[in-house]
Write a protein that holds these residues in place. Sequence first.
Motif, short mmCIF file in Angstrom:
data_model
loop_
_atom_site.label_atom_id
_atom_site.label_comp_id
_atom_site.label_asym_id
_atom_site.label_seq_id
_atom_site.Cartn_x
_atom_site.Cartn_y
_atom_site.Cartn_z
N LYS A 27 0.83 -1.20 0.00
CA LYS A 27 0.00 0.00 0.00
C LYS A 27 0.87 1.25 0.00
CE LYS A 27 -3.63 0.75 -0.13
NZ LYS A 27 -4.43 1.22 -1.29
N HIS A 31 0.83 4.07 -2.91
CA HIS A 31 0.61 5.50 -2.66
C HIS A 31 1.72 6.33 -3.29
CE1 HIS A 31 -0.59 9.19 -0.71
NE2 HIS A 31 0.61 9.31 -0.17
N SER A 34 1.16 6.57 -6.95
CA SER A 34 0.05 7.47 -7.30
C SER A 34 0.50 8.93 -7.30
CB SER A 34 -1.11 7.29 -6.32
OG SER A 34 -0.80 7.85 -5.04
N THR A 187 2.51 9.35 3.99
CA THR A 187 2.25 7.98 3.56
C THR A 187 1.82 7.12 4.74
OG1 THR A 187 3.91 8.20 1.81
CG2 THR A 187 3.24 5.96 2.40
N VAL A 190 -1.79 7.84 5.35
CA VAL A 190 -2.64 7.13 4.38
C VAL A 190 -2.82 5.68 4.79
CG1 VAL A 190 -2.74 6.25 2.01
CG2 VAL A 190 -2.15 8.63 2.41
N CYS A 191 -1.73 5.01 5.16
CA CYS A 191 -1.81 3.61 5.58
C CYS A 191 -2.65 3.48 6.85
CB CYS A 191 -0.41 3.06 5.82
SG CYS A 191 0.56 2.80 4.32
#
Length: 331
Positions: A27, A31, A34, A187, A190-191
């Motif tokens: 993941k 990210h 992206s 990051t 986000v996780c």
Amino acid sequence: MKTLTIVIPEGQNNLSSVVGPYKFFLKANAHYKSLGKEPVFRVQVAGVSASTDLYGGLFSINPHTYISDVKQTDLLIIPAQAHEGLEAIVERNREVVNWVREQYKNGAEVASICTGAFLLAATGLLEGRCCSTHWNAAKKFTEMFPGVNLQTDRLITDEQGIYTNGGAYSFLNLMLYLVEKYYDRPTAIVCAKVFQVDIDRSSQSPFTIFNGQKDHSDDVILRAQAYLENHLDEKVNMDELAVSLSVSRRNFDRRFIKATGNTPVEYQQRVRVEMAKKSLETGRKTVNEVMYETGYADVKAFRDLFRRITGLTPQEYRNKYNKDAAVNSLY
């Protein structure tokens, strides 16, 4: 691109601590992609067998490769082991133990999850260092590895490129901690949102973990800690400090290590580095100015210590966490 290797020891019988790290770092990579950035890690699973059955054959793990084929890796993760028969598990995995030791000597960082700390401790890399594991395995761990400073009250330990964590699903906090270190805080956030993990438990800086070392009842050591924290810019003579507290130097060191997990000198170093971090994060002082105000005069010694504790040089840390400094470095 760096390589992350999740190790599957002989007799592995915990699936979550294999799948969890695997999904977390995939993941984090996704990210980064992206955002148009290159993924940080190539994630692989390496074992000693072509296939490992878990939970009576209900699940199986088929590693990408054998550990014998992995000559070098940048980060390796040892998953949790079954609580029963830990001595036998260590004995069955001498190949894994030796491989982990060699990888660390070759520059890899090592993280253990829960009772994976038993395999990590068997390498000898934890001797004299702090470690955490599941509280239910603490007694057995202390019996098997008396030279390791076990601190099961600590969620995460981080010392010289070796990471351990407490029991059960607290390993998710360690994964966030590692994601923040190797990628960045956005990051990790986000996780944390995707996997619904409380980031406040995992985003502890080394000082936050270190600050927990005051959770003890030795009043003499608490006074020593307070003195060291209030005299950061001074060269403290530990012999004189021990005398002022009416204890011998030998007894002082022994009690300090027992209470905090660090020697008095190590404790002072970590407090100084934390002070330096805060100055680098928010201030406009140069690295040399920060170095002097935290009691150091040797640039190389300060840089090496800072990097050992944070994983970054002072300048790298300043550029990473101080937005103004990062912008100015572009011009």
